[in-house]
Design an enzyme around this catalytic site. Sequence first.
Site, PDB file in Angstrom:
ATOM      1  N   SER A  41      57.056 -21.622  68.435  1.00 56.75           N
ATOM      2  CA  SER A  41      56.574 -22.968  68.103  1.00 56.75           C
ATOM      3  C   SER A  41      57.603 -24.065  68.321  1.00 56.75           C
ATOM      4  O   SER A  41      57.756 -24.961  67.489  1.00 56.75           O
ATOM      5  CB  SER A  41      56.025 -22.986  66.670  1.00 56.75           C
ATOM      6  N   ASN A  46      56.872 -19.938  79.067  1.00 59.00           N
ATOM      7  CA  ASN A  46      56.054 -18.732  79.197  1.00 59.00           C
ATOM      8  C   ASN A  46      54.587 -19.143  79.119  1.00 59.00           C
ATOM      9  O   ASN A  46      54.096 -19.478  78.051  1.00 59.00           O
ATOM     10  CB  ASN A  46      56.404 -17.760  78.052  1.00 59.00           C
ATOM     11  N   TRP A  47      53.926 -19.118  80.277  1.00 63.61           N
ATOM     12  CA  TRP A  47      52.539 -19.606  80.318  1.00 63.61           C
ATOM     13  C   TRP A  47      51.546 -18.565  79.791  1.00 63.61           C
ATOM     14  O   TRP A  47      50.363 -18.842  79.673  1.00 63.61           O
ATOM     15  CB  TRP A  47      52.154 -19.996  81.740  1.00 63.61           C
ATOM     16  N   LYS A  48      52.016 -17.358  79.556  1.00 59.35           N
ATOM     17  CA  LYS A  48      51.141 -16.263  79.087  1.00 59.35           C
ATOM     18  C   LYS A  48      49.932 -16.125  80.038  1.00 59.35           C
ATOM     19  O   LYS A  48      50.108 -16.293  81.236  1.00 59.35           O
ATOM     20  CB  LYS A  48      50.719 -16.511  77.644  1.00 59.35           C
ATOM     21  N   GLU A  60      62.735 -14.313  68.971  1.00 57.87           N
ATOM     22  CA  GLU A  60      61.411 -14.876  68.716  1.00 57.87           C
ATOM     23  C   GLU A  60      60.805 -14.224  67.478  1.00 57.87           C
ATOM     24  O   GLU A  60      60.148 -13.175  67.583  1.00 57.87           O
ATOM     25  CB  GLU A  60      60.485 -14.599  69.903  1.00 57.87           C
ATOM     26  N   GLU A 120      54.050  -9.902  72.282  1.00 60.34           N
ATOM     27  CA  GLU A 120      52.641  -9.655  72.625  1.00 60.34           C
ATOM     28  C   GLU A 120      52.499  -8.390  73.469  1.00 60.34           C
ATOM     29  O   GLU A 120      51.483  -7.704  73.400  1.00 60.34           O
ATOM     30  CB  GLU A 120      52.051 -10.898  73.318  1.00 60.34           C
ATOM     31  N   HIS A 134      58.315  -8.883  75.287  1.00 57.90           N
ATOM     32  CA  HIS A 134      57.689  -9.948  74.479  1.00 57.90           C
ATOM     33  C   HIS A 134      56.868  -9.301  73.365  1.00 57.90           C
ATOM     34  O   HIS A 134      56.275  -8.240  73.556  1.00 57.90           O
ATOM     35  CB  HIS A 134      56.805 -10.825  75.377  1.00 57.90           C
TER      36      HIS A 134
HETATM   37  C1  PEP Z   1      56.159 -17.180  73.037  1.00 58.24           C
HETATM   38  O1  PEP Z   1      55.131 -16.539  72.873  1.00 58.24           O
HETATM   39  O2  PEP Z   1      57.068 -16.758  73.775  1.00 58.24           O
HETATM   40  C2  PEP Z   1      56.285 -18.449  72.325  1.00 58.24           C
HETATM   41  C3  PEP Z   1      57.471 -18.853  72.004  1.00 58.24           C
HETATM   42  O3  PEP Z   1      55.125 -19.095  72.045  1.00 58.24           O
HETATM   43  P1  PEP Z   1      54.972 -20.495  71.248  1.00 58.24           P
HETATM   44  O4  PEP Z   1      56.002 -21.451  71.779  1.00 58.24           O
HETATM   45  O5  PEP Z   1      53.580 -20.940  71.562  1.00 58.24           O
HETATM   46  O6  PEP Z   1      55.187 -20.187  69.813  1.00 58.24           O
END
Ligand code: PEP
Length: 256
Positions: free
Chosen positions: A216, A11-13, A168, A100, A98
């Site tokens: 993470s 997921n490049w956001k 998540e 966010e 998600h």
């Molecule tokens: C995400 O936002 O989907 C995510 C898993 O981010 P990160 O790997 O940077 O924690």
Amino acid sequence: MKKVKKLVIGNWKQNPSTHTDASEIFKGIAKKAHTFTNVTTVVCPPFVFIDKLSAGYSGSSIYFGGQDVSFEKSGAHTGEISAAQLYSIGCDYVIIGHSERRAAGERDESVNKKIKIALEHKLTPVVCIGESERDSHGKYLSHLRNQIAKALKGVKEKDVLQVVIAYEPIWAIGKTGKDAITPQKLHETSLFIRRVLLETFSKKVGMSVTILYGGSVKPMNARELLEEGEVSGFLVGGASLDAGQFISILETAHNI
Ligand code: PEP
């Protein structure tokens, strides 16, 4: 023993800033991804880059996904992107709900509608759930149960089997590899999610739905999370923007 195919989604956001940079990251991933035959690799770039990346990609080992989708079919919805549009530019997956997006106002009801419209348009919904904190009384478990029930309300059993659940925990997102969930806690939570799916739908759904972990995931923790966490793969944020790190996670998944 036959290995079970893993699913790893990047997921490049809202990154990177230019198509040139997006293309560089993608090329770096594509150079190696085809060698990891035991992994289904998906990248979810910002909408504006998907068309050019997928059109310029001659391989077949990387799938594309959107980071969100409109719950409307088409029409006067300024700024929205439809499921049909995503499918038409080469997407097979879409991230829905998600944390966010939820923080920006996404509600369980719209998550539910988005899942349904994605399924109608042959997109695999990657439905994100997760608690903001782990309280000692286990309230986070009812939060997860609630999110699953509301997200999948009215979705037919045969369609639920196509859904991917990305667990998540919000407290673990965007940190260092040391801040990710422990494999043991992930294992327990994954079994809990399976139990909820089983109680809500059927044994088949409980046993078969793909569950991913996100929060993470880095090259340093991918192995233990996959080996002991009882998940079939990852949703990777930060580390998916670094081709080297993402490849290392794919390689780990391929070898387990
Ligand atoms: C995400 O936002 O989907 C995510 C898993 O981010 P990160 O790997 O940077 O924690």
